[in-house]
Scaffold this motif. Structure first.
Motif, PDB file in Angstrom:
ATOM      1  N   THR A 653       0.804  -1.228   0.000  1.00  0.00           N
ATOM      2  CA  THR A 653       0.000   0.000   0.000  1.00  0.00           C
ATOM      3  C   THR A 653       0.833   1.272   0.000  1.00  0.00           C
ATOM      4  O   THR A 653       0.285   2.359  -0.140  1.00  0.00           O
ATOM      5  N   LYS A 654       2.154   1.132   0.178  1.00  0.00           N
ATOM      6  CA  LYS A 654       3.024   2.301   0.211  1.00  0.00           C
ATOM      7  C   LYS A 654       4.237   2.066  -0.691  1.00  0.00           C
ATOM      8  O   LYS A 654       4.713   0.930  -0.803  1.00  0.00           O
ATOM      9  N   PRO A 655       4.737   3.130  -1.322  1.00  0.00           N
ATOM     10  CA  PRO A 655       5.948   2.957  -2.136  1.00  0.00           C
ATOM     11  C   PRO A 655       7.163   2.678  -1.264  1.00  0.00           C
ATOM     12  O   PRO A 655       7.194   3.023  -0.079  1.00  0.00           O
ATOM     13  N   GLY A 656       8.160   2.043  -1.847  1.00  0.00           N
ATOM     14  CA  GLY A 656       9.391   1.734  -1.125  1.00  0.00           C
ATOM     15  C   GLY A 656      10.012   0.463  -1.646  1.00  0.00           C
ATOM     16  O   GLY A 656       9.488  -0.193  -2.559  1.00  0.00           O
ATOM     17  N   THR A 657      11.154   0.108  -1.079  1.00  0.00           N
ATOM     18  CA  THR A 657      11.827  -1.148  -1.416  1.00  0.00           C
ATOM     19  C   THR A 657      11.650  -2.117  -0.259  1.00  0.00           C
ATOM     20  O   THR A 657      12.006  -1.804   0.884  1.00  0.00           O
ATOM     21  N   TYR A 658      11.088  -3.266  -0.548  1.00  0.00           N
ATOM     22  CA  TYR A 658      10.795  -4.276   0.463  1.00  0.00           C
ATOM     23  C   TYR A 658      11.574  -5.553   0.144  1.00  0.00           C
ATOM     24  O   TYR A 658      11.690  -5.947  -1.026  1.00  0.00           O
ATOM     25  N   PHE A 659      12.091  -6.177   1.203  1.00  0.00           N
ATOM     26  CA  PHE A 659      12.747  -7.474   1.049  1.00  0.00           C
ATOM     27  C   PHE A 659      11.863  -8.520   1.733  1.00  0.00           C
ATOM     28  O   PHE A 659      11.972  -8.749   2.941  1.00  0.00           O
ATOM     29  N   SER A 660      10.988  -9.097   0.957  1.00  0.00           N
ATOM     30  CA  SER A 660      10.042 -10.083   1.476  1.00  0.00           C
ATOM     31  C   SER A 660      10.764 -11.402   1.730  1.00  0.00           C
ATOM     32  O   SER A 660      11.677 -11.776   0.994  1.00  0.00           O
ATOM     33  N   ALA A 661      10.327 -12.119   2.771  1.00  0.00           N
ATOM     34  CA  ALA A 661      11.034 -13.332   3.171  1.00  0.00           C
ATOM     35  C   ALA A 661      10.057 -14.438   3.529  1.00  0.00           C
ATOM     36  O   ALA A 661       8.926 -14.191   3.969  1.00  0.00           O
ATOM     37  N   LEU A 662      10.530 -15.663   3.366  1.00  0.00           N
ATOM     38  CA  LEU A 662       9.837 -16.860   3.846  1.00  0.00           C
ATOM     39  C   LEU A 662      10.798 -17.602   4.761  1.00  0.00           C
ATOM     40  O   LEU A 662      11.911 -17.945   4.357  1.00  0.00           O
ATOM     41  N   ARG A 663      10.372 -17.829   6.006  1.00  0.00           N
ATOM     42  CA  ARG A 663      11.202 -18.547   6.986  1.00  0.00           C
ATOM     43  C   ARG A 663      10.544 -19.893   7.297  1.00  0.00           C
ATOM     44  O   ARG A 663       9.349 -19.948   7.587  1.00  0.00           O
ATOM     45  N   VAL A 664      11.336 -20.959   7.245  1.00  0.00           N
ATOM     46  CA  VAL A 664      10.794 -22.308   7.404  1.00  0.00           C
ATOM     47  C   VAL A 664      11.589 -23.069   8.460  1.00  0.00           C
ATOM     48  O   VAL A 664      12.695 -22.671   8.853  1.00  0.00           O
ATOM     49  N   ALA A 665      11.011 -24.181   8.901  1.00  0.00           N
ATOM     50  CA  ALA A 665      11.697 -25.054   9.857  1.00  0.00           C
ATOM     51  C   ALA A 665      11.324 -26.498   9.566  1.00  0.00           C
ATOM     52  O   ALA A 665      10.165 -26.808   9.258  1.00  0.00           O
ATOM     53  N   SER A 666      12.306 -27.376   9.652  1.00  0.00           N
ATOM     54  CA  SER A 666      12.047 -28.810   9.692  1.00  0.00           C
ATOM     55  C   SER A 666      12.386 -29.284  11.101  1.00  0.00           C
ATOM     56  O   SER A 666      13.210 -28.672  11.787  1.00  0.00           O
ATOM     57  N   GLN A 667      11.755 -30.364  11.528  1.00  0.00           N
ATOM     58  CA  GLN A 667      11.960 -30.834  12.905  1.00  0.00           C
ATOM     59  C   GLN A 667      12.306 -32.312  12.878  1.00  0.00           C
ATOM     60  O   GLN A 667      11.704 -33.094  12.127  1.00  0.00           O
ATOM     61  N   ARG A 668      13.280 -32.692  13.679  1.00  0.00           N
ATOM     62  CA  ARG A 668      13.845 -34.036  13.592  1.00  0.00           C
ATOM     63  C   ARG A 668      12.792 -35.124  13.780  1.00  0.00           C
ATOM     64  O   ARG A 668      12.780 -36.122  13.068  1.00  0.00           O
ATOM     65  N   GLU A 669      11.888 -34.943  14.750  1.00  0.00           N
ATOM     66  CA  GLU A 669      10.862 -35.946  15.014  1.00  0.00           C
ATOM     67  C   GLU A 669       9.536 -35.631  14.319  1.00  0.00           C
ATOM     68  O   GLU A 669       8.503 -36.214  14.652  1.00  0.00           O
ATOM     69  N   SER A 670       9.575 -34.644  13.385  1.00  0.00           N
ATOM     70  CA  SER A 670       8.372 -34.226  12.650  1.00  0.00           C
ATOM     71  C   SER A 670       7.271 -33.738  13.583  1.00  0.00           C
ATOM     72  O   SER A 670       6.081 -33.935  13.328  1.00  0.00           O
ATOM     73  N   ASN A 671       7.675 -33.073  14.658  1.00  0.00           N
ATOM     74  CA  ASN A 671       6.733 -32.606  15.676  1.00  0.00           C
ATOM     75  C   ASN A 671       6.612 -31.087  15.591  1.00  0.00           C
ATOM     76  O   ASN A 671       7.514 -30.365  16.016  1.00  0.00           O
ATOM     77  N   PRO A 672       5.507 -30.555  15.063  1.00  0.00           N
ATOM     78  CA  PRO A 672       5.392 -29.103  14.912  1.00  0.00           C
ATOM     79  C   PRO A 672       5.188 -28.357  16.221  1.00  0.00           C
ATOM     80  O   PRO A 672       5.330 -27.135  16.268  1.00  0.00           O
ATOM     81  N   SER A 673       4.865 -29.048  17.311  1.00  0.00           N
ATOM     82  CA  SER A 673       4.542 -28.364  18.563  1.00  0.00           C
ATOM     83  C   SER A 673       5.741 -28.162  19.479  1.00  0.00           C
ATOM     84  O   SER A 673       5.665 -27.398  20.444  1.00  0.00           O
ATOM     85  N   THR A 674       6.853 -28.836  19.213  1.00  0.00           N
ATOM     86  CA  THR A 674       8.014 -28.699  20.094  1.00  0.00           C
ATOM     87  C   THR A 674       8.935 -27.580  19.631  1.00  0.00           C
ATOM     88  O   THR A 674       9.116 -27.380  18.423  1.00  0.00           O
ATOM     89  N   PRO A 675       9.535 -26.849  20.571  1.00  0.00           N
ATOM     90  CA  PRO A 675      10.496 -25.809  20.181  1.00  0.00           C
ATOM     91  C   PRO A 675      11.902 -26.348  19.958  1.00  0.00           C
ATOM     92  O   PRO A 675      12.800 -25.587  19.593  1.00  0.00           O
ATOM     93  N   PHE A 676      12.113 -27.642  20.142  1.00  0.00           N
ATOM     94  CA  PHE A 676      13.461 -28.193  20.119  1.00  0.00           C
ATOM     95  C   PHE A 676      13.769 -28.936  18.813  1.00  0.00           C
ATOM     96  O   PHE A 676      12.887 -29.484  18.160  1.00  0.00           O
ATOM     97  N   ALA A 677      15.079 -28.955  18.475  1.00  0.00           N
ATOM     98  CA  ALA A 677      15.600 -29.705  17.320  1.00  0.00           C
ATOM     99  C   ALA A 677      14.911 -29.298  16.032  1.00  0.00           C
ATOM    100  O   ALA A 677      14.622 -30.125  15.172  1.00  0.00           O
ATOM    101  N   ARG A 678      14.675 -27.999  15.883  1.00  0.00           N
ATOM    102  CA  ARG A 678      14.099 -27.443  14.663  1.00  0.00           C
ATOM    103  C   ARG A 678      15.224 -26.792  13.860  1.00  0.00           C
ATOM    104  O   ARG A 678      15.897 -25.884  14.330  1.00  0.00           O
ATOM    105  N   SER A 679      15.438 -27.267  12.642  1.00  0.00           N
ATOM    106  CA  SER A 679      16.455 -26.689  11.763  1.00  0.00           C
ATOM    107  C   SER A 679      15.774 -25.671  10.857  1.00  0.00           C
ATOM    108  O   SER A 679      14.840 -26.002  10.120  1.00  0.00           O
ATOM    109  N   MET A 680      16.247 -24.431  10.894  1.00  0.00           N
ATOM    110  CA  MET A 680      15.568 -23.339  10.215  1.00  0.00           C
ATOM    111  C   MET A 680      16.374 -22.822   9.030  1.00  0.00           C
ATOM    112  O   MET A 680      17.589 -22.980   8.966  1.00  0.00           O
ATOM    113  N   ASN A 681      15.667 -22.177   8.096  1.00  0.00           N
ATOM    114  CA  ASN A 681      16.305 -21.488   6.986  1.00  0.00           C
ATOM    115  C   ASN A 681      15.315 -20.468   6.442  1.00  0.00           C
ATOM    116  O   ASN A 681      14.134 -20.453   6.821  1.00  0.00           O
TER     117      ASN A 681
END
Length: 691
Positions: A653-681
């Motif tokens: 809605t406004k002029p400017g330069t934006y750097f849009s991003a997507l942040r993801v995580a995979s988890q060793r035990e495939s558990n989306p509810s735990t904060p542990f052992a999540r590898s991010m990029n």
């Protein structure tokens, strides 16, 4: 076995085995033993500049807290044991030589408990742990104590306590630490046997880290301070790709030197303008061990201080003033008769008269982060400055005293790396980097100093120089955007290990590179626009390590990579890259840049790849405005597939330069509810919005 009779190197460093007895740490005691329902938050080193991370406990986790120490010493420890039904026969021990105390952070305790183990931490020996470069270099401290001995003594005693709680059993132990803690972790792997079963050093350096990793950076920050907007724009997504455009010879040399030394170009966003970071912790090694360097820099040929074409002469400040008022405190404040308007980054305040004559204090940064680190941009308020100094020195400064604001030392320090060229031998040398500082015939391009600060700094950390010969198994995690522990240094150690293990190296060693990650986890929104936390990758590695040691399940292979011109390069796809980190391919309107009008719909499309490892994608979040908050949850089509696709539309809605991003995580035990052992990029694209 009597440990005092077991010496493994020419320095007589003590080797610790499972059945040895340390003559200094052989009388453990317990003074607190109580059940708790939540891990208590613990402080880290003041300023939070270590790779340990505090913060609120992630969740309630009942545990038995045991605290104690070793009689006759100031060394203390804490253990946090899970209930018996949750215990799986292991412990996790975090280390860093600058930890503030023996209580582990809530996050580290909770991770250990959630991973079927108990946590162990020490205070690194307390009063036996040198806290400054001067103390480390003084020879008055046995740095093997903080390097590995007190940690080993606590680890071994923890097994005794665990046997009392759970009955006799085989207890597996895992040590992990980052930065200076990586030195400790590697040294512990090489100087012990049977104490720990596995090790995860992360963001590790080399025996030439101090002070080279930091000096090459602050030199570029000074020389290029007016050119950073164009440099960073060139290396951002959708930029020109040529950061050297528009630079003069001196500026090009400074940027090239930093890049060839291994500084990742993508890390500049995190150091402009604040700069020096941990340099304050190691800068004093130079004047202590090489006291003639400052005079030589400003007086002898071959040094930048005598080069008439360099800007360093014009940047030098030696400003005399009189103290008008002293306001004690931390930081203390001095009101002076005058303060120069020049760049005073890293300058000293030298007291030239009065009771404190001959003493030096450091300028602090006013109304900013207050850490007083060398390399921070200095800001005065009128004629009032902040200083960081021992309170006893501040008490000796009075109105009427004469002082000199002088940045000569800091300017000279900025190119110390040119004069600390290691000998061309396999112990310290890394030709891809250091050949840049040699002539074609192999001779040094610049005068070499007669002291090796890097070796002294490494010995000051742990009392040992890494050899590559270690006991147990090891997974190293190194970050590709680390501007403090330059990424190639993990390859330096890998080559040491390969020289020892040969074709059997994969039976005990892995190296995983983490892309888009810095030396520490991002803590503010500006950092989160560019970087992800790697602590989850470290936790992932610890769980893989325990499965490797205890069940013989080999972890995912070493990341595929190459080193050229000081830079570590990894393949574009997860399948080729290997390791464990997910890889994000993101496009905006079909490319890495979109030029659109206000109100125009913009289309984002991404593919998320997970390498052949345990786990799957468990989260993905959009940050269309590029502010570091990631407020929009992405819809995952099929997170169990090897490639996950996500799409989204957004209207600016406004002029400017934006750097849009997507942040993801995979988890060793495939558990989306735990904060542990999540590898991010993450990945980012540029959107230019015009009226």
């Amino acid at each position: 076995m009597d440990m005092t009779n077991s010496k493994t190197d020419e320095r007589g460093a003590l080797f610790v085995s499972a059945d040895s007895e340390d003559p200094r740490f052989n009388r453990p005691y317990i003074d607190v033993r109580e059940w708790r329902d939540e891990p208590a938050d613990a402080p880290v080193f003041p300023g939070a500049i270590t790779t340990q991370h505090g913060g609120a406990a992630p969740f309630k986790a009942r545990h038995l807290y045991v605290h104690g120490g070793f009689t006759g010493t100031d060394a203390k420890f804490s253990f946090c044991f899970p209930p018996e039904e949750e215990y799986q026969g292991r412990f996790f021990q975090a280390t860093h030589q600058l930890l503030a105390g023996e209580d582990a952070t809530a996050r580290n305790v909770a991770f250990a408990l959630a991973s079927g183990g108990y946590s162990v931490q020490t205070n690194m020996g307390g009063s036996d742990n040198p806290r400054t470069a001067e103390q480390s270099a003084s020879g008055q401290y046995d740095t093997t104590i903080r390097g590995y001995r007190v940690n080993a003594a606590a680890a071994k005693f923890s097994r005794v306590v665990a046997a009392e709680i759970y009955g006799l059993h085989r207890t597996y132990g895992y040590l992990y630490g980052g930065s200076g803690g990586a030195y400790q972790t590697v040294t512990s792997a090489e100087m012990t046997s049977g104490v720990w079963d596995g090790f995860v050093p992360y963001v590790m350096g080399s025996p030439q880290s101090i002070p080279n990793c930091f000096t090459v950076r602050v030199n570029a920050l000074r020389v290029l301070k007016d050119k950073w907007p164009s440099i960073i724009d060139a290396i951002e997504p959708g930029g020109s790709g040529d950061p050297y455009a528009g630079l003069n010879h001196e500026e090009r040399t400074a940027l090239e030197e930093a890049t060839r030394s291994g500084f990742p170009p993508g890390a500049w966003f995190n150091y402009v303008p604040q700069g020096g970071g941990p340099l304050v912790l190691v800068a004093s090694y130079v004047p202590v061990l090489d006291p003639t360097y400052l005079d030589d820099f400003w007086s002898k040929p071959g040094y930048l201080g005598t080069d008439p074409t360099s800007s360093v002469g014009a940047a030098r400040v030696q400003h005399a003033a009189t103290v008008v008022h002293v306001a004690p405190g931390f930081p203390a404040q001095l009101t002076l008769s005058s303060v120069p308007t020049a760049d005073l980054t890293g300058a000293d305040v030298i007291i030239t008269s009065g009771a404190a004559a001959g003493k030096t204090v450091m300028l602090g940064r006013y109304a900013s982060d207050g850490k007083g680190q060398v390399g921070l941009v200095f800001e005065s308020v009128g004629d009032t400055i902040d200083i960081t100094a021992d309170p006893t020195v501040v008490e000796e400064i009075h109105a009427g005293d004469e002082v000199r604001i002088d940045n000569s030392r800091f300017l000279a320090l900025q190119t110390y790396h040119r004069h600390q060229l290691p000998p061309a031998n396999p112990d310290y040398d890394y030709p891809d980097v250091y050949d840049y500082f040699r002539n074609p015939d192999g001779t040094p391009r610049y005068p070499r100093r007669g002291v090796d600060i890097g070796e002294a700094g490494t010995l000051g950390s742990t009392g040992h120089i890494p050899t590559g010969h270690f006991n147990g198994k090891m997974i190293v995690v190194e970050c590709l955007h680390d501007g403090d522990a330059l990424p190639w240094q993990a390859d330096w150690y890998r080559k040491k290990v390969e020289a020892v293990e040969g074709k059997h190296v994969d039976e005990k060693y892995r190296l995983w590179f983490a892309d888009n990650a810095n030396h520490t986890d991002p803590t503010i929104e500006r950092q989160q626009t560019h970087a992800v936390a790697y602590s989850g990758t470290v936790q992932y590695a610890l769980r893989e390590l325990s499965a490797w040691v205890e069940q013989g399940i080999a972890p995912p292979p070493t990341t595929q990579y190459g080193v050229q011109g000081g830079q570590v390069h990894v393949p574009a796809t997860a399948t080729e890259r290997k390791g464990i980190q997910p890889v994000v391919h993101l496009e905006v309107n079909g490319g890495d840049r979109a030029d659109v009008a206000v109100g125009e719909t913009v289309t984002f499309a991404a593919q998320i790849e997970v390498p052949a490892a345990l786990g799957q994608v468990v989260s993905a979040h959009w940050d269309f405005e590029g502010v570091g908050t990631y407020p929009v949850t992405a819809d995952l089509d099929d997170p169990t597939s090897e490639t996950v696709r996500v799409t989204a539309e957004h209207t600016f809605t406004k002029p400017g330069t934006y750097f849009s991003a997507l942040r993801v995580a995979s988890q060793r035990e495939s558990n989306p509810s735990t904060p542990f052992a999540r590898s991010m990029n993450l990945n980012r694209v540029r959107v230019v919005v015009k009226d």
